[in-house]
Design an enzyme around this catalytic site. Structure first.
Site, PDB file in Angstrom:
ATOM      1  CG  ASP A  90     -87.289 -99.476  12.830  1.00  0.00           C
ATOM      2  OD1 ASP A  90     -87.836 -98.394  13.249  1.00  0.00           O
ATOM      3  OD2 ASP A  90     -86.007 -99.617  13.086  1.00  0.00           O
ATOM      4  CG  HIS A 150     -87.134 -95.807  14.948  1.00  0.00           C
ATOM      5  ND1 HIS A 150     -86.304 -95.887  14.064  1.00  0.00           N
ATOM      6  CD2 HIS A 150     -87.429 -94.420  14.943  1.00  0.00           C
ATOM      7  CE1 HIS A 150     -86.079 -95.118  13.361  1.00  0.00           C
ATOM      8  NE2 HIS A 150     -86.623 -93.892  13.819  1.00  0.00           N
ATOM      9  CG  ASP A 190     -82.858 -89.059  18.692  1.00  0.00           C
ATOM     10  OD1 ASP A 190     -83.127 -88.013  18.543  1.00  0.00           O
ATOM     11  OD2 ASP A 190     -83.767 -90.223  18.245  1.00  0.00           O
ATOM     12  CD  GLU A 230     -83.673 -98.458  14.949  1.00  0.00           C
ATOM     13  OE1 GLU A 230     -84.773 -98.743  14.842  1.00  0.00           O
ATOM     14  OE2 GLU A 230     -82.958 -97.755  14.170  1.00  0.00           O
TER      15      GLU A 230
END
Ligand code: F6R
Length: 236
Positions: A136, A138, A67, A143
Site C-alpha cells: 500500500d 507504506h 517500527d 500507512e
C-alpha cells in the site's frame, strides 16, 4: 533520485549491503536506520558475512529501527526486536545497547513515541536509512493517510498490511492490529535513504511511489523530495 533496476534479489542485496558497508567504513560511528521484513534479509546476510570476514566493523555503529508491533515484547519471536537480534545484531560486532527499536509494550505509548524522537535527535539524526515498501506504499508503518505524520506515532495497521504480514504468523488473527512507527520527519531528515523492493508484486506500487504524484495516500512518494535517495528494485 538514483533508481537502480536489477534482475535478481541477490544483486539487490549485494548492492544494498555495499552501500551500507561504504557508510560504515566512511563513518564508523554512524547511525543506521534499519528495517525488518523480508526485503532486507539478503542484505543483512551479506553484512554478517562481511563482518565475519573482518571487512566491516560495527563496534562504533548505533542503530535505530523503524517500527515495532504494539503488544509484542522482544522475547516474542514475531517482534521486530527479535527479528533484528536474530538476523543481524547478534551476528555482527555491534553492541546491543547501541541498537534501538521502539518499545511496543510501553505502558505509555505516547511517551514512548516522544522518547524515540528525542533519542533520534540526541544521536544527531540518521546517517543512512534503509527502507522496504509495503504493497500500500507504506514506509516503516506510515500507512496511507490524509497527511504525512512527522513524529513517531502509534498506527492502526491497514487491512492489506495485516494480510501481507500474516505470512509470518500462525494465522491472520495473530497479527497485531497496531504498531509504533518512526514518522516521516525522521525518515526525511536522514542524510541518505536507501529503499529496496523485490518481486513483480511490488511493481505497481513502485511506479506509483516514484513516478506518480506525491501524496500521503502513497506514503513512500514523499521520498521523491529527498535529496539523497537510492532505490533498488529487483523484478524477481
Ligand atoms: C519493516 C517495515 C515495513 C516493511 C514493508 C515491506 O520494518 O518498516 O515498511 O519494509 O512492509 O515488507 P517486506 O520487505 O516483507 O515486503
Amino acid at each position: 533520485m538514483k533508481f537502480i533496476t536489477v534482475d535478481t534479489y541477490e544483486e539487490l542485496s549485494k548492492i544494498a549491503s555495499e552501500i551500507i558497508g561504504e557508510q560504515v567504513k566512511a563513518k564508523p560511528e554512524c547511525v543506521l536506520g534499519l528495517a525488518t521484513g523480508s526485503s532486507p534479509l539478503g542484505t543483512y546476510k551479506n553484512l554478517v558475512t562481511a563482518c565475519e570476514a573482518g571487512e566491516l566493523d560495527f563496534s562504533g555503529v548505533t542503530s535505530v529501527n523503524l517500527d515495532e508491533y504494539v503488544g509484542l515484547d522482544g522475547t516474542n519471536d514475531q517482534s521486530y526486536r527479535y527479528f533484528m537480534n536474530t538476523n543481524l545484531f547478534t551476528k555482527i560486532n555491534i553492541s546491543l545497547d547501541k541498537t534501538h527499536v521502539p518499545n511496543g509494550c510501553a505502558d505509555d505509548l505516547k511517551a514512548e513515541c516522544a522518547r524515540y524522537d528525542e533519542l533520534i535527535e540526541s544521536l544527531g539524526g540518521i546517517d543512512l536509512q534503509l527502507l522496504g515498501i509495503g504493497l500500500d506504499g507504506h514506509i516503516g508503518f506510515n500507512e496511507p493517510d490524509e497527511v504525512f505524520i512527522k513524529e513517531t506515532h502509534q498506527v492502526s495497521l491497514d487491512p492489506s498490511t495485516i494480510e501481507a504480514n500474516a505470512r509470518f504468523f500462525a494465522s491472520k488473527d495473530d497479527v497485531p492490529t497496531s504498531a509504533v512507527t518512526m514518522g516521516i520527519g525522521a525518515i526525511m531528515q536522514a542524510k541518505k535513504v536507501l529503499l529496496i523492493a523485490n518481486g513483480a508484486g511490488k511493481k505497481e506500487i513502485m511506479q506509483k511511489a516514484f513516478y506518480g504524484p506525491i501524496t500521503p495516500l502513497v506514503p513512500a512518494s514523499v521520498l521523491q523530495l529527498h535529496p539523497d535517495l537510492t532505490v533498488i528494485y529487483a523484478e524477481k
